[in-house]
Design a protein around this motif. Structure first.
Motif, PDB file in Angstrom:
ATOM      1  N   ARG A 436      31.877  -0.425 -20.770  1.00 48.79           N
ATOM      2  CA  ARG A 436      32.848  -1.521 -20.732  1.00 48.79           C
ATOM      3  C   ARG A 436      33.943  -1.250 -19.700  1.00 48.79           C
ATOM      4  O   ARG A 436      34.411  -2.163 -19.012  1.00 48.79           O
ATOM      5  CB  ARG A 436      33.452  -1.714 -22.127  1.00 48.79           C
ATOM      6  CG  ARG A 436      32.466  -2.281 -23.145  1.00 48.79           C
ATOM      7  CD  ARG A 436      33.098  -2.470 -24.515  1.00 48.79           C
ATOM      8  NE  ARG A 436      33.214  -1.237 -25.258  1.00 48.79           N
ATOM      9  CZ  ARG A 436      34.350  -0.685 -25.666  1.00 48.79           C
ATOM     10  NH1 ARG A 436      35.501  -1.271 -25.400  1.00 48.79           N
ATOM     11  NH2 ARG A 436      34.352   0.445 -26.336  1.00 48.79           N
ATOM     12  N   ALA A 437      34.345   0.021 -19.573  1.00 49.80           N
ATOM     13  CA  ALA A 437      35.417   0.362 -18.636  1.00 49.80           C
ATOM     14  C   ALA A 437      34.991   0.187 -17.181  1.00 49.80           C
ATOM     15  O   ALA A 437      35.842   0.051 -16.292  1.00 49.80           O
ATOM     16  CB  ALA A 437      35.871   1.804 -18.873  1.00 49.80           C
ATOM     17  N   SER A 438      33.678   0.183 -16.924  1.00 51.34           N
ATOM     18  CA  SER A 438      33.194   0.041 -15.548  1.00 51.34           C
ATOM     19  C   SER A 438      33.113  -1.415 -15.095  1.00 51.34           C
ATOM     20  O   SER A 438      32.865  -1.694 -13.925  1.00 51.34           O
ATOM     21  CB  SER A 438      31.806   0.679 -15.421  1.00 51.34           C
ATOM     22  OG  SER A 438      30.831  -0.083 -16.130  1.00 51.34           O
ATOM     23  N   VAL A 439      33.324  -2.365 -16.012  1.00 44.49           N
ATOM     24  CA  VAL A 439      33.172  -3.788 -15.693  1.00 44.49           C
ATOM     25  C   VAL A 439      34.388  -4.295 -14.925  1.00 44.49           C
ATOM     26  O   VAL A 439      35.530  -3.991 -15.284  1.00 44.49           O
ATOM     27  CB  VAL A 439      32.973  -4.605 -16.991  1.00 44.49           C
ATOM     28  CG1 VAL A 439      32.994  -6.108 -16.702  1.00 44.49           C
ATOM     29  CG2 VAL A 439      31.661  -4.214 -17.662  1.00 44.49           C
ATOM     30  N   HIS A 440      34.144  -5.072 -13.863  1.00 42.68           N
ATOM     31  CA  HIS A 440      35.265  -5.651 -13.117  1.00 42.68           C
ATOM     32  C   HIS A 440      35.163  -7.166 -12.983  1.00 42.68           C
ATOM     33  O   HIS A 440      36.063  -7.799 -12.431  1.00 42.68           O
ATOM     34  CB  HIS A 440      35.395  -5.020 -11.729  1.00 42.68           C
ATOM     35  CG  HIS A 440      34.222  -5.281 -10.822  1.00 42.68           C
ATOM     36  ND1 HIS A 440      33.899  -6.515 -10.318  1.00 42.68           N
ATOM     37  CD2 HIS A 440      33.275  -4.437 -10.336  1.00 42.68           C
ATOM     38  CE1 HIS A 440      32.833  -6.430  -9.555  1.00 42.68           C
ATOM     39  NE2 HIS A 440      32.421  -5.191  -9.553  1.00 42.68           N
ATOM     40  N   ALA A 441      34.065  -7.766 -13.457  1.00 38.15           N
ATOM     41  CA  ALA A 441      33.917  -9.222 -13.344  1.00 38.15           C
ATOM     42  C   ALA A 441      33.228  -9.769 -14.581  1.00 38.15           C
ATOM     43  O   ALA A 441      32.342  -9.129 -15.148  1.00 38.15           O
ATOM     44  CB  ALA A 441      33.115  -9.587 -12.091  1.00 38.15           C
ATOM     45  N   VAL A 442      33.643 -10.963 -14.986  1.00 36.30           N
ATOM     46  CA  VAL A 442      33.054 -11.647 -16.138  1.00 36.30           C
ATOM     47  C   VAL A 442      32.587 -13.031 -15.694  1.00 36.30           C
ATOM     48  O   VAL A 442      33.394 -13.854 -15.236  1.00 36.30           O
ATOM     49  CB  VAL A 442      34.066 -11.779 -17.301  1.00 36.30           C
ATOM     50  CG1 VAL A 442      33.424 -12.533 -18.475  1.00 36.30           C
ATOM     51  CG2 VAL A 442      34.542 -10.401 -17.749  1.00 36.30           C
ATOM     52  N   LEU A 443      31.301 -13.265 -15.792  1.00 34.23           N
ATOM     53  CA  LEU A 443      30.721 -14.582 -15.565  1.00 34.23           C
ATOM     54  C   LEU A 443      30.373 -15.167 -16.924  1.00 34.23           C
ATOM     55  O   LEU A 443      29.897 -14.455 -17.807  1.00 34.23           O
ATOM     56  CB  LEU A 443      29.463 -14.485 -14.703  1.00 34.23           C
ATOM     57  CG  LEU A 443      29.556 -13.685 -13.397  1.00 34.23           C
ATOM     58  CD1 LEU A 443      28.251 -13.780 -12.619  1.00 34.23           C
ATOM     59  CD2 LEU A 443      30.705 -14.164 -12.553  1.00 34.23           C
ATOM     60  N   THR A 444      30.582 -16.451 -17.099  1.00 34.29           N
ATOM     61  CA  THR A 444      30.353 -17.022 -18.422  1.00 34.29           C
ATOM     62  C   THR A 444      29.854 -18.458 -18.352  1.00 34.29           C
ATOM     63  O   THR A 444      30.293 -19.247 -17.502  1.00 34.29           O
ATOM     64  CB  THR A 444      31.641 -16.971 -19.273  1.00 34.29           C
ATOM     65  OG1 THR A 444      31.383 -17.556 -20.560  1.00 34.29           O
ATOM     66  CG2 THR A 444      32.787 -17.726 -18.596  1.00 34.29           C
ATOM     67  N   ASP A 445      28.938 -18.772 -19.229  1.00 28.37           N
ATOM     68  CA  ASP A 445      28.550 -20.150 -19.478  1.00 28.37           C
ATOM     69  C   ASP A 445      29.741 -20.858 -20.150  1.00 28.37           C
ATOM     70  O   ASP A 445      30.703 -20.208 -20.589  1.00 28.37           O
ATOM     71  CB  ASP A 445      27.323 -20.150 -20.390  1.00 28.37           C
ATOM     72  CG  ASP A 445      26.836 -21.542 -20.720  1.00 28.37           C
ATOM     73  OD1 ASP A 445      26.794 -22.386 -19.819  1.00 28.37           O
ATOM     74  OD2 ASP A 445      26.520 -21.794 -21.897  1.00 28.37           O
ATOM     75  N   ILE A 446      29.672 -22.174 -20.241  1.00 32.96           N
ATOM     76  CA  ILE A 446      30.763 -22.918 -20.890  1.00 32.96           C
ATOM     77  C   ILE A 446      30.325 -23.492 -22.237  1.00 32.96           C
ATOM     78  O   ILE A 446      30.844 -23.104 -23.283  1.00 32.96           O
ATOM     79  CB  ILE A 446      31.290 -24.045 -19.965  1.00 32.96           C
ATOM     80  CG1 ILE A 446      32.011 -23.435 -18.757  1.00 32.96           C
ATOM     81  CG2 ILE A 446      32.252 -24.965 -20.733  1.00 32.96           C
ATOM     82  CD1 ILE A 446      32.570 -24.454 -17.780  1.00 32.96           C
ATOM     83  N   ASP A 447      29.353 -24.420 -22.232  1.00 33.35           N
ATOM     84  CA  ASP A 447      28.994 -25.118 -23.469  1.00 33.35           C
ATOM     85  C   ASP A 447      28.407 -24.172 -24.502  1.00 33.35           C
ATOM     86  O   ASP A 447      27.425 -23.470 -24.255  1.00 33.35           O
ATOM     87  CB  ASP A 447      28.002 -26.235 -23.159  1.00 33.35           C
ATOM     88  CG  ASP A 447      28.666 -27.398 -22.458  1.00 33.35           C
ATOM     89  OD1 ASP A 447      29.475 -28.087 -23.095  1.00 33.35           O
ATOM     90  OD2 ASP A 447      28.405 -27.591 -21.252  1.00 33.35           O
ATOM     91  N   ASP A 448      29.029 -24.150 -25.677  1.00 36.21           N
ATOM     92  CA  ASP A 448      28.621 -23.338 -26.816  1.00 36.21           C
ATOM     93  C   ASP A 448      28.751 -21.839 -26.551  1.00 36.21           C
ATOM     94  O   ASP A 448      28.286 -21.033 -27.350  1.00 36.21           O
ATOM     95  CB  ASP A 448      27.203 -23.691 -27.270  1.00 36.21           C
ATOM     96  CG  ASP A 448      27.131 -25.105 -27.820  1.00 36.21           C
ATOM     97  OD1 ASP A 448      27.967 -25.445 -28.666  1.00 36.21           O
ATOM     98  OD2 ASP A 448      26.261 -25.877 -27.374  1.00 36.21           O
TER      99      ASP A 448
END
Length: 694
Positions: A436-448
Motif C-alpha cells: 500500500r505504501a508503494s502506491v502513488h495513483a488511484v484509478l477508479t470506476d464511478i457507477d456502483d
C-alpha cells in the motif's frame, strides 16, 4: 541476431499499436558468461536492500546458486534458502519461501521454471523486489509478470512482479540437461498457435489484441528455427538466440498485462495434465508438454482454417455436476468457476455463429497470416530432439489425451474463446502495508464503485479529496458521457478523467483555466461511427423489450449506451447478453457495466486510454508504474483494468458480476460501492502516512 532486446530495454522500440516507444518493468537483462562470479557487481545497481535471500534447490545450487551466494556475500548479507529436491510450484511452497525470506529485503532466485515462479510470486506477495539467475533456457517466464502456481489443486496463472534483473549465463545454460533445452524451444515454438488463438478471440469476440509482442519476435524466431540443431551441440550463438527469444516472449506478456500472446489452448492442455497427473508418472517438463500440445493445436488450426466454411458453433452442455464427477468435488468446483464465464448460452451462441459465418473469409485470411506450417514446427522440434507425440511426453496419461478433436463439435476449438484466468480474491484489509505504501495513483470506476444506488455520497467524495490532498494522482475511469466528464474534470478533486470507456480523457488545468480534451478517434471518425450506432440503437429497441437508450446519451460523443437497469426495471441476464450480441452483430465493441451496455467502434478501452493519459499528461509509463497504481471497480467493463493492475481492488459488490468477467481483481473490500472505495482510500492514506513518518 536482432537488437530488438537492446532497443526494448533502452526505450527505443516503437510501439506498433500506438504512438511512442514500448517499455517494460525489468530494469536489466544480461545474457553473457561468468555471471555467477560477477553477482555482486550485477546486483549492486539494482537497489535491492542490504539482505538477500538466495533461493534455490539442490540441483540449481550446484549449477549456479552456490557461486551466486558466495559472490554476493562480498556486498550483501546473504541468507540461502534451499528448497527440497523437485519443489512444487504451489501455494504451500510459496508460503514456505515467504516465511524463510521474511527478514530479507529481496529474493534472488537461482533456477528455471519452478524456482523462478516461486521466487517471483513470493516476492510479489511480500512486496519485495526479486531478481533471477537462470539455470536453463527452459521457459519464457524469466521476464514475465505472472507465475504459474497451483492453488487447491487448480493450476492458475497469477499476476506477479517483474524482475529487477534477469541474468542468463550461456555456459550455465549450455550445461543444462538436453531435455530442459528442448523444453525451452518447445515453450518458444508455441508463438504461432498462441497468436492465432488470440487473434481469433480478437476478431470474433472483440478482445483486446496487440501486435507488439509478435513484432519483438519476428526477427529472431526465424533465425532460432534455422539454428535449432545447434542447441543440442551447446552452440553459444544458438543458445543466445533461444535466451533472447524467451526473454522477448516474456516481455510480450508483460507489455500486454497477461499471458495472452504466449499461452493459449496449447497451455490449457498442459495445465489439464498437470492437474490430473498421477504421482507415479515419470517426470517431464512444462516445455515438453508445450512442444506436443503446440503440434496438436497447430494441426487443429491448420484443419480448421483450411475449411472454406466456418465451423458450427453449439452451446456447451457441461454442468457443475459433470465437472465434479470428472475432476473431483474440490478441484471440479474450482475448474467450473474458471470455465463458467467462457460458456455461451443458446441465444448468445446463435448470435456468435451468425457473426462467425459472416466474417469467416476475413477471419480465415487474417489467421493464416500468423500461422507457421505444421511441417516447419515439426522439423524444428525434431532438430532439438523435443517430444513430438503424446507418447514422447512421459507424463501424458494416455495418447488420446492430446488427440485432435473432431471438427464441428463444440466451439471450444483452438482458443476455446479463451478468457483471462480467474484469480482468488483476497481481503483488502490483508494487503501488506509495504504494498500500500508503494502506491502513488488511484484509478477508479464511478457507477456502483463511487456511487451508491445512483448517488454520490459524501463518504466517496471525501475519500477522493483526501487521496488528492495526500499526494495521490486520482483519475476516475468510467463509461459515463463526455458532458458528465467535463464537469468531473472541472469540479471534482481529481487530476483527470477517462470517459465513455476510453473514448477520451479530459484534464482541467486550473492555473490556465484550460480543459485538455484528448480523443481516441477524430471528429470525422466519430461522425461516421454515430450513423452506425444509430442503426444499432434501432435494432436494440426493436429486438429487446424493456431496453432503453440511456438517459445520459445526449451528452455522449463516441458511444451508444443502452440502459438495462438504471432508469428501467432490471432486465434479465439473457436480455443483456442479447443486447451485447446485437452490438457485435454490427461489428461494434460492447462492454457491460453495472447499469448499461456500452458499445462503440474502435480498438480502445479504459486501459488503453489510461495508458495514453499517463504518458501524455503525467509523463509516466503506466506499464512501468502499474504496481504502484491501484484500480478500484465493480463491473465487467472494468475487466481490462483488473487484468492489468496486479493490485486492482473490487468493492464488495464485484461479487455480483464475477461470472461475467474475463479478469478479476486481486483484492476485495468488505464494504459495497462507496463504502468499499472509502476503505481503499483509508488504507492507502494510512500507509503513506506511516511511510512519511518512517
Amino acid at each position: 541476431m536482432s537488437n530488438n532486446l537492446e532497443r526494448l530495454l533502452s526505450g527505443r522500440f516503437p510501439d506498433p499499436d500506438g504512438s511512442g516507444m514500448l517499455s517494460v518493468p525489468v530494469r536489466t537483462v544480461v545474457i553473457g558468461t561468468d555471471l555467477g562470479r560477477s553477482a555482486a557487481a550485477l546486483l549492486a545497481p539494482l537497489r535491492l536492500g542490504a539482505r538477500l535471500a538466495v533461493l534455490h534447490d539442490p540441483d540449481t545450487r550446484a549449477a549456479l546458486g552456490a557461486e551466486v551466494a558466495a559472490a554476493a556475500t562480498t556486498a550483501f548479507d546473504v541468507q540461502e534458502v534451499v528448497l527440497p529436491p523437485h519443489p512444487k510450484p504451489d501455494a504451500d511452497t510459496v508460503a514456505l519461501v515467504r516465511n524463510a525470506a521474511s527478514a530479507c529485503d529481496a529474493i534472488v532466485a537461482v533456477g528455471s521454471g519452478t524456482i523462478n515462479d516461486l521466487g517471483k510470486y513470493a516476492a510479489h506477495l511480500s512486496g519485495k523486489p526479486y531478481v533471477v539467475f537462470g539455470t536453463a533456457p527452459s521457459m519464457n517466464g524469466y521476464t514475465s509478470v505472472n507465475a504459474a502456481i497451483t492453488e487447491r489443486g487448480h493450476k492458475k496463472t497469477l499476476p506477479a512482479s517483474g524482475a529487477a534483473g534477469v541474468f542468463l549465463d550461456l555456459d550455465v545454460l549450455g550445461k543444462a540437461p538436453p531435455r530442459l533445452i528442448a523444453a525451452g524451444f518447445g515453450d518458444s515454438a508455441c508463438r504461432t498457435t498462441a497468436q492465432a488463438d488470440w487473434l481469433l478471440a480478437h476478431l470474433l469476440l472483440d478482445q483486446t489484441y496487440r501486435r507488439a509482442p509478435f513484432a519483438l519476435l519476428e526477427d529472431d524466431e526465424p533465425a532460432l528455427f534455422a539454428q535449432a540443431a545447434g542447441l543440442c551441440r551447446g552452440d553459444r550463438s544458438a543458445l543466445a538466440l533461444l535466451a533472447r527469444t524467451l526473454a522477448l516472449s516474456g516481455f510480450g506478456m508483460a507489455i500486454c498485462g497477461g499471458s495472452y500472446p504466449a499461452s493459449q489452448a496449447e497451455h490449457l492442455i498442459s495445465h489439464y495434465i498437470d492437474m490430473l497427473g498421477e504421482p507415479g508418472w515419470p517426470e517431464s517438463f512444462h516445455g515438453e508438454h508445450i512442444a506436443v500440445t503446440t503440434l496438436t493445436i497447430a494441426r487443429l488450426q491448420a484443419q480448421l482454417f483450411a475449411a472454406a466454411d466456418s465451423p458450427a458453433l453449439q452451446p456447451t452442455g457441461d454442468t457443475p455436476q459433470a465437472f465434479s464427477a470428472h475432476f473431483g468435488e474440490v478441484l471440479g468446483q474450482e475448474c467450473w468457476k474458471a470455465f463458467a464465464p467462457k460458456a455461451f448460452d443458446g441465444p448468445a451462441m446463435a448470435a456468435l455463429d451468425v457473426r462467425l459465418r459472416r466474417q469467416w473469409p476475413e477471419i480465415r485470411a487474417a489467421v493464416h497470416e500468423v500461422l507457421l506450417p505444421v511441417d516447419t514446427i515439426e522439423g524444428a522440434l525434431a532438430a532439438v530432439n523435443a517430444p513430438m507425440t503424446p507418447g514422447d511426453a512421459a507424463r501424458t496419461p494416455h495418447p488420446r489425451s492430446l488427440h485432435v478433436p473432431r471438427p464441428g463439435r463444440r466451439c471450444r476449438h483452438s482458443a476455446n474463446l479463451r478468457r483471462h484466468p480467474v484469480n482468488t480474491l483476497e481481503p483488502w484489509n490483508r494487503c501488506p502495508r509495504e504494498v500500500r505504501a508503494s502506491v502513488h495513483a488511484v484509478l477508479t470506476d464511478i457507477d456502483d464503485t463511487l456511487t451508491h444506488e445512483g448517488r454520490l455520497p459524501a463518504i466517496a467524495y471525501d475519500a477522493l479529496e483526501r487521496l488528492q490532498l495526500a499526494g495521490f494522482l486520482v483519475v476516475p475511469v468510467t463509461g459515463r458521457p463526455a458532458g458528465w466528464c467535463d464537469l468531473i474534470a472541472r469540479q471534482w478533486p481529481v487530476d483527470a478523467v477517462v470517459g465513455e470507456n476510453g473514448a477520451f480523457y479530459f484534464r482541467y488545468e486550473p492555473a490556465t483555466k484550460r480543459m485538455i480534451r484528448r480523443y481516441a478517434k477524430d471528429d470525422g471518425q466519430r461522425r461516421i461511427a454515430r450513423d452506425r450506432l444509430d442503426e444499432i440503437q434501432r435494432a436494440v429497441l426493436t429486438e429487446v423489450p424493456g431496453a432503453a437508450v440511456a438517459s445520459d446519451q445526449a451528452y455522449r460523443e463516441a458511444d451508444l449506451a443502452i440502459d438495462f437497469r438504471e432508469d428501467v426495471p432490471p432486465l434479465p441476464r439473457t436480455a443483456v447478453d442479447g443486447i451485447v450480441a446485437i452490438f457485435e452483430r454490427f461489428g461494434a465493441t460492447a462492454k457491460v457495466s453495472s447499469i448499461h451496455v456500452n458499445g462503440w467502434f474502435g480498438g480502445y478501452d479504459k486501459l488503453s486510454t489510461s495508458q495514453v493519459l499517463f504518458k501524455e499528461a503525467f509523463g509516466r509509463d503506466l506499464g512501468e508504474a502499474r504496481e504502484a497504481v491501484v484500480f478500484v471497480g465493480d463491473s465487467p467493463n472494468d475487466a481490462p483494468m483488473f487484468g492489468y493492475f496486479p493490485n486492482a481492488v473490487g468493492v464488495a459488490n464485484v461479487r455480483d458480476a464475477l461470472d461475467a468477467m474475463t479478469a478479476h481483481p486481486r483484492w476485495i473490500t468488505e464494504g459495497r460501492s462507496a463504502r468499499g472505495f472509502a476503505e481503499v482510500a483509508d488504507a492507502l492514506i494510512e500507509a503513506k502516512g506511516q511511510e512519511h513518518r518512517a
